[in-house]
Design a protein around this motif. Structure first.
Motif, PDB file in Angstrom:
ATOM      1  N   LYS A 206      64.679  33.771  26.335  1.00 42.58           N
ATOM      2  CA  LYS A 206      65.211  35.054  25.768  1.00 42.58           C
ATOM      3  C   LYS A 206      65.859  36.145  26.654  1.00 42.58           C
ATOM      4  CE  LYS A 206      61.523  38.213  24.629  1.00 42.58           C
ATOM      5  NZ  LYS A 206      61.004  38.849  25.604  1.00 42.58           N
ATOM      6  N   TYR A 207      66.651  36.813  25.954  1.00 40.02           N
ATOM      7  CA  TYR A 207      67.417  37.904  26.993  1.00 40.02           C
ATOM      8  C   TYR A 207      66.396  38.789  27.923  1.00 40.02           C
ATOM      9  CZ  TYR A 207      70.989  41.177  28.236  1.00 40.02           C
ATOM     10  OH  TYR A 207      71.573  41.863  28.827  1.00 40.02           O
ATOM     11  N   ASP A 208      66.821  38.580  29.242  1.00 35.05           N
ATOM     12  CA  ASP A 208      66.335  39.328  30.265  1.00 35.05           C
ATOM     13  C   ASP A 208      67.362  40.529  30.675  1.00 35.05           C
ATOM     14  OD1 ASP A 208      65.213  40.547  32.430  1.00 35.05           O
ATOM     15  OD2 ASP A 208      64.969  38.547  33.417  1.00 35.05           O
ATOM     16  N   PRO A 209      67.113  41.621  30.249  1.00 32.95           N
ATOM     17  CA  PRO A 209      68.085  43.005  30.617  1.00 32.95           C
ATOM     18  C   PRO A 209      68.043  42.883  32.249  1.00 32.95           C
ATOM     19  CG  PRO A 209      66.159  43.722  29.685  1.00 32.95           C
ATOM     20  CD  PRO A 209      66.017  42.360  29.363  1.00 32.95           C
ATOM     21  N   ASN A 210      66.980  42.383  32.839  1.00 29.51           N
ATOM     22  CA  ASN A 210      67.020  42.493  34.557  1.00 29.51           C
ATOM     23  C   ASN A 210      67.407  41.262  34.924  1.00 29.51           C
ATOM     24  OD1 ASN A 210      66.323  45.364  34.162  1.00 29.51           O
ATOM     25  ND2 ASN A 210      64.147  44.504  33.670  1.00 29.51           N
ATOM     26  N   GLY A 211      67.675  40.348  34.245  1.00 31.22           N
ATOM     27  CA  GLY A 211      68.419  38.941  34.772  1.00 31.22           C
ATOM     28  C   GLY A 211      69.465  39.324  35.850  1.00 31.22           C
ATOM     29  N   SER A 212      69.904  37.883  36.507  1.00 29.55           N
ATOM     30  CA  SER A 212      70.764  37.821  37.324  1.00 29.55           C
ATOM     31  C   SER A 212      72.088  38.598  36.889  1.00 29.55           C
ATOM     32  CB  SER A 212      70.869  36.327  37.989  1.00 29.55           C
ATOM     33  OG  SER A 212      72.222  36.125  38.493  1.00 29.55           O
ATOM     34  N   LYS A 213      73.092  38.869  37.665  1.00 29.16           N
ATOM     35  CA  LYS A 213      74.351  39.321  37.227  1.00 29.16           C
ATOM     36  C   LYS A 213      75.440  38.263  37.522  1.00 29.16           C
ATOM     37  CE  LYS A 213      74.203  44.083  37.680  1.00 29.16           C
ATOM     38  NZ  LYS A 213      74.583  45.566  38.649  1.00 29.16           N
ATOM     39  N   THR A 214      75.180  37.114  37.885  1.00 29.02           N
ATOM     40  CA  THR A 214      76.070  36.034  38.203  1.00 29.02           C
ATOM     41  C   THR A 214      75.471  34.606  37.453  1.00 29.02           C
ATOM     42  OG1 THR A 214      75.117  35.413  40.303  1.00 29.02           O
ATOM     43  CG2 THR A 214      76.735  37.201  40.381  1.00 29.02           C
ATOM     44  N   ASP A 215      74.706  34.011  38.099  1.00 27.73           N
ATOM     45  CA  ASP A 215      74.217  32.629  37.583  1.00 27.73           C
ATOM     46  C   ASP A 215      72.728  32.531  38.142  1.00 27.73           C
ATOM     47  OD1 ASP A 215      74.069  32.372  40.526  1.00 27.73           O
ATOM     48  OD2 ASP A 215      75.970  30.939  40.404  1.00 27.73           O
ATOM     49  N   LEU A 216      72.248  31.437  38.426  1.00 25.06           N
ATOM     50  CA  LEU A 216      70.808  31.293  38.355  1.00 25.06           C
ATOM     51  C   LEU A 216      70.379  31.392  39.792  1.00 25.06           C
ATOM     52  CD1 LEU A 216      69.825  27.928  36.285  1.00 25.06           C
ATOM     53  CD2 LEU A 216      69.356  30.107  35.691  1.00 25.06           C
ATOM     54  N   GLU A 217      71.424  31.600  40.811  1.00 26.96           N
ATOM     55  CA  GLU A 217      71.346  31.737  42.108  1.00 26.96           C
ATOM     56  C   GLU A 217      70.473  30.753  42.669  1.00 26.96           C
ATOM     57  OE1 GLU A 217      69.452  35.614  41.736  1.00 26.96           O
ATOM     58  OE2 GLU A 217      71.524  36.772  41.895  1.00 26.96           O
ATOM     59  N   GLN A 218      70.572  29.370  42.276  1.00 30.21           N
ATOM     60  CA  GLN A 218      70.108  28.157  43.000  1.00 30.21           C
ATOM     61  C   GLN A 218      70.853  27.084  42.934  1.00 30.21           C
ATOM     62  OE1 GLN A 218      66.871  28.103  39.929  1.00 30.21           O
ATOM     63  NE2 GLN A 218      65.402  28.391  41.195  1.00 30.21           N
ATOM     64  N   ASP A 219      71.890  27.199  44.262  1.00 35.55           N
ATOM     65  CA  ASP A 219      72.812  26.348  44.100  1.00 35.55           C
ATOM     66  C   ASP A 219      72.614  24.969  44.158  1.00 35.55           C
ATOM     67  OD1 ASP A 219      74.399  28.686  44.207  1.00 35.55           O
ATOM     68  OD2 ASP A 219      75.216  28.261  46.461  1.00 35.55           O
ATOM     69  N   ASP A 220      71.439  24.366  44.469  1.00 34.54           N
ATOM     70  CA  ASP A 220      70.986  23.013  44.818  1.00 34.54           C
ATOM     71  C   ASP A 220      70.374  22.469  43.508  1.00 34.54           C
ATOM     72  OD1 ASP A 220      68.740  24.715  45.125  1.00 34.54           O
ATOM     73  OD2 ASP A 220      67.845  23.572  46.703  1.00 34.54           O
ATOM     74  N   LYS A 221      70.174  23.474  42.466  1.00 34.03           N
ATOM     75  CA  LYS A 221      69.845  22.904  41.153  1.00 34.03           C
ATOM     76  C   LYS A 221      70.921  22.837  40.024  1.00 34.03           C
ATOM     77  CE  LYS A 221      65.288  23.263  41.943  1.00 34.03           C
ATOM     78  NZ  LYS A 221      65.010  24.527  42.733  1.00 34.03           N
ATOM     79  N   PRO A 222      70.733  21.911  39.127  1.00 35.18           N
ATOM     80  CA  PRO A 222      71.589  21.762  37.940  1.00 35.18           C
ATOM     81  C   PRO A 222      72.213  23.099  37.618  1.00 35.18           C
ATOM     82  CG  PRO A 222      69.644  20.308  37.480  1.00 35.18           C
ATOM     83  CD  PRO A 222      69.545  21.413  38.773  1.00 35.18           C
ATOM     84  N   ALA A 223      73.545  23.131  37.314  1.00 37.46           N
ATOM     85  CA  ALA A 223      74.154  24.476  36.745  1.00 37.46           C
ATOM     86  C   ALA A 223      73.877  25.015  35.564  1.00 37.46           C
ATOM     87  CB  ALA A 223      75.779  24.375  37.148  1.00 37.46           C
ATOM     88  N   LEU A 224      74.135  26.288  35.135  1.00 38.72           N
ATOM     89  CA  LEU A 224      73.721  26.660  33.907  1.00 38.72           C
ATOM     90  C   LEU A 224      74.865  25.983  32.749  1.00 38.72           C
ATOM     91  CD1 LEU A 224      73.294  30.155  34.185  1.00 38.72           C
ATOM     92  CD2 LEU A 224      71.973  28.964  32.881  1.00 38.72           C
ATOM     93  N   LEU A 225      74.579  25.454  31.763  1.00 42.88           N
ATOM     94  CA  LEU A 225      75.510  24.656  30.940  1.00 42.88           C
ATOM     95  C   LEU A 225      75.731  25.534  29.539  1.00 42.88           C
ATOM     96  CD1 LEU A 225      73.303  21.476  30.888  1.00 42.88           C
ATOM     97  CD2 LEU A 225      75.761  21.756  31.971  1.00 42.88           C
ATOM     98  N   PRO A 226      76.948  25.076  29.182  1.00 47.46           N
ATOM     99  CA  PRO A 226      77.493  25.631  27.633  1.00 47.46           C
ATOM    100  C   PRO A 226      76.475  25.161  26.724  1.00 47.46           C
ATOM    101  CG  PRO A 226      78.938  23.856  28.494  1.00 47.46           C
ATOM    102  CD  PRO A 226      77.982  23.957  29.567  1.00 47.46           C
ATOM    103  N   ARG A 227      76.646  26.031  25.659  1.00 43.52           N
ATOM    104  CA  ARG A 227      75.750  25.603  24.351  1.00 43.52           C
ATOM    105  C   ARG A 227      76.526  24.871  23.361  1.00 43.52           C
ATOM    106  NH1 ARG A 227      72.577  26.788  28.160  1.00 43.52           N
ATOM    107  NH2 ARG A 227      70.945  28.006  27.980  1.00 43.52           N
TER     108      ARG A 227
END
Ligand code: FUB
Length: 375
Positions: A206-227
């Motif tokens: 669910k939406y986290d208003p304080n979440g990252s401004k860019t991505d998951l900030e974990q370069d060695d983990k699978p990237a975020l995916l489209p839906r």
């Protein structure tokens, strides 16, 4: 890196750009773009319209005519930032043409944010679909809480005006809807975008208003995916909970978050060619349009390569449509203004090779489009 990438322009007068446009236009209440002195001859193609700024073109061919549903860029007061706050669009205008290279008609306002009960601002990249004589305009906008949702509006005319549903699509979030209808008549929406598109803020469901401004900030983990989600028969809702669309490399491994040249950023599009599903998207901060191929609308999709080298301007967003037995790439750059927030849509031919791969297009004639130029 800020979502800004200004360019240096030459000194030719706007008259030269107008002469080489190759397209005419008509518009109601048109807002004239500022004169720009870019050397028009260096671009692979010329802006489709010059009396308003347009971007994110979603093209469809209906009854032999080409309709383009773009964002309508405006010159707002907000400073440029990584969240795209400077993309302050407030309405949509539809473009139409009888043929590629023919006269382009700019329709009147098709939907205004003031007529969307739930929306507050930032009418970003839209798409459209047709079913049983009704046209559906899908659009992302921020709600009163500043959270992106995806709305739908309907019309009996592809040019609009469209009437918005009172609420956003239930369970929708993030940006850049693209609706693809398969040969069996089933429609699917692809959507999502990181950074300003807020997809990373749903990492825990669910939406986290304080979440990252860019991505998951974990370069060695699978990237975020489209839906992706199947649409209901009436095209107004999701028929299922949206699910991530897998994008893997040739070894079947997920693309990683640090793989900025290939990982998904925004600008989903789907087209079908010779029975295969082609999912294409923007890599955002590396400015490529790329594609991945699969055997089902749900994927998985295997990354295949680049469709378009970087254009001038920070964003790159496209659609692919077949017209008159040939395939066309609709895209945008900042030729007219030199400013990322004021873009102009274009079209050029796209070629599938014998093996199904797509020939990479360079938007600058003779340009090497070195990676360094993209930053
Ligand atoms: O036009 C606003 C946003 O910029 C779009 O939604 C993105 O795809 C990018 O083009």
């Amino acid at each position: 890196m800020p979502r800004t990438r200004r360019i240096l322009l030459g000194t030719l007068p706007l008259a030269m750009a107008l002469l080489t446009a190759g397209c005419q236009q008509s518009a109601d209440n048109a807002q004239a773009p500022a004169a720009n002195a870019a050397d028009a001859s260096k671009y692979l193609s010329q802006p489709l319209v010059k009396d308003i700024y347009t971007a994110d073109p979603s093209a469809h061919v209906w009854d032999g005519k080409i309709y383009v549903y773009p964002s309508h860029d405006i010159d707002g007061p907000t400073a440029e930032d990584d969240l795209g706050s400077h993309f302050e669009m407030r309405d949509y205008r539809v473009l139409s043409m009888d043929k590629i290279g023919g006269q382009v008609t700019v329709g009147p306002v098709a939907l205004d944010v003031k007529d969307v009960p739930w929306a507050d601002r930032q009418m970003w990249a839209p798409d459209a679909a047709r079913k049983n004589g009704t046209y559906y305009l899908y659009f992302p906008a921020k709600d009163k809480e500043g959270v992106f949702r995806i709305g739908v509006a309907t019309s009996k005319d592809p040019m609009g005006p469209f009437k918005a549903q009172p609420q956003p699509i239930k369970g929708s979030y993030s940006i850049d809807p693209a609706v693809f209808t398969d040969d069996d008549g089933t429609s699917y929406m692809y959507f999502g975008g990181i950074w300003g598109g807020q997809l990373q803020r749903y990492a825990n469901g669910k939406y986290d208003p304080n979440g990252s401004k860019t991505d998951l900030e974990q370069d060695d983990k699978p990237a975020l995916l489209p839906r992706v989600a199947k649409m209901t028969d009436d095209m107004l809702e999701f028929a299922e909970t949206p699910r991530p669309l897998q994008i893997v490399d040739e070894q079947g491994k997920p693309l990683l978050g640090g793989d900025h040249d290939r990982r998904f950023f925004e600008a989903s599009w789907m087209h079908k060619y010779k029975g295969k599903y082609y999912f294409s998207y923007s890599t955002g901060d590396t400015h490529y349009l790329v594609y991945a191929v699969g055997d089902s609308p749900y994927g998985p999709f295997t990354y295949k390569g680049r469709i378009l080298e970087p254009v001038e301007g920070w964003t790159t967003h496209h659609s692919i449509a077949e017209w008159d037995g040939r395939w066309w790439l609709f895209y945008a750059d900042t030729q007219l203004s030199g400013q990322t927030r004021l873009r102009n849509v274009k079209v050029t031919e796209l070629h599938h090779n014998e093996d199904g791969s797509i020939r990479t297009i360079n938007p600058i004639i003779g340009g090497a489009a070195p990676k360094s130029a993209a930053h």
